[in-house]
Design an enzyme around this catalytic site. Structure first.
Site, short mmCIF file in Angstrom:
data_model
loop_
_atom_site.label_atom_id
_atom_site.label_comp_id
_atom_site.label_asym_id
_atom_site.label_seq_id
_atom_site.Cartn_x
_atom_site.Cartn_y
_atom_site.Cartn_z
N LYS A 86 29.28 50.11 38.68
CA LYS A 86 29.94 48.96 39.30
C LYS A 86 29.50 48.86 40.76
CE LYS A 86 34.36 48.35 38.45
NZ LYS A 86 35.80 48.73 38.33
C1 E4P Z 1 38.03 46.10 38.07
O1 E4P Z 1 36.85 46.06 38.30
C2 E4P Z 1 39.00 46.37 39.14
O2 E4P Z 1 38.65 47.60 39.69
C3 E4P Z 1 40.44 46.44 38.72
O3 E4P Z 1 40.65 45.85 37.49
C4 E4P Z 1 41.37 45.91 39.77
O4 E4P Z 1 42.66 45.84 39.25
P1 E4P Z 1 43.95 45.71 40.19
O5 E4P Z 1 43.85 44.44 40.95
O6 E4P Z 1 45.10 45.73 39.23
O7 E4P Z 1 43.94 46.90 41.10
#
Ligand code: E4P
Length: 225
Positions: A86
């Site tokens: 990522k």
């Molecule tokens: C995904 O890439 C994100 O890291 C994650 O889903 C963020 O989720 P949140 O907004 O609930 O922390």
């Protein structure tokens, strides 16, 4: 739509995997921080449980492209195939994505708040772009609509990148994107379980059991009546 778990807690992952058709696990630095353990210990435990064929998404934290590339190399060396790195959808991230794409890495463009970020990340070679539904909502915009717009942009431009919707607050949001046919959603265990938790369903099943036991006797079922 692929259904992915957004959590690093191994017991929760095992519980959800036992009952639901899950395609992999995503993590982020904040999720890993909750474990209070070495990130690679946690991630290797997850990889060992989900197997080599499932997707595991792991985020780089460097602010510069060279650092992101170095992290990607270690992440994939430690966690093997089907590990998506990522990379934040910012200029240094776009630079890193292009280098990593050239080297054959699987990439998930993360921290996506706008369709234009997703479009650029797709052109840099990301397999997925992850719009943060709930966080976009909290800025006063419509996260679901942003995810749909990104899906349409990919389709209308012949890009093979898929939307990996993230940051959900409820199961209805997930269902709406499922109806729209987006590529994948990553969801906390409680939101996945909320999809099929329903008192009407439980009551209907209880009624069937009651009627059957009225006919055949308490504790009886189709294997022992
Ligand atoms: C995904 O890439 C994100 O890291 C994650 O889903 C963020 O989720 P949140 O907004 O609930 O922390």
């Amino acid at each position: 739509m692929k259904l992915i778990i957004d959590d690093a807690h191994i017991d929760l992952i095992k519980r959800v995997y036992e009952y639901y058709p899950i395609d992999g696990v995503t993590t982020n630095p904040s999720i890993l921080a909750k474990s209070d353990r070495n990130p690679y210990d946690v991630l290797k435990e997850i990889r060992a449980f989900i197997g080599d064929e499932a997707e595991l998404h792991v985020q780089a934290v460097s602010k510069d492209a060279n650092g992101m590339v170095g992290e990607a190399e270690r992440i994939v060396a430690e966690l093997g195939k089907n590990t998506y790195v990522k990379i934040p959808s910012v200029p240094e991230g776009f630079k890193a994505m292009r280098i990593l794409k050239e080297k054959g890495f699987l990439l998930t463009a993360t921290a996506v708040y706008t369709p234009m970020q997703a479009f650029v990340a797709a052109k840099c070679g990301a397999s997925y772009a992850a719009p943060y539904i709930n966080r976009i909502d909290n800025m006063g915009y419509n996260g679901i609509q942003v995810a749909k717009n990104i899906h349409d942009i990919f389709k209308n431009n012949g890009l093979h990148t898929q939307v990996l919707a993230a940051s959900f607050k409820n199961s209805q949001q997930l269902l709406e994107l499922c109806e729209y046919g987006i590529g994948a959603s990553t969801v906390a265990p409680d939101v996945i379980e909320g999809l099929v938790k329903n008192e009407a369903i439980t009551a209907a099943i209880d009624d069937f059991v009651k009627d059957f036991e009225g006919l055949t006797g308490e504790g009886k079922n189709m294997s022992n009546c």
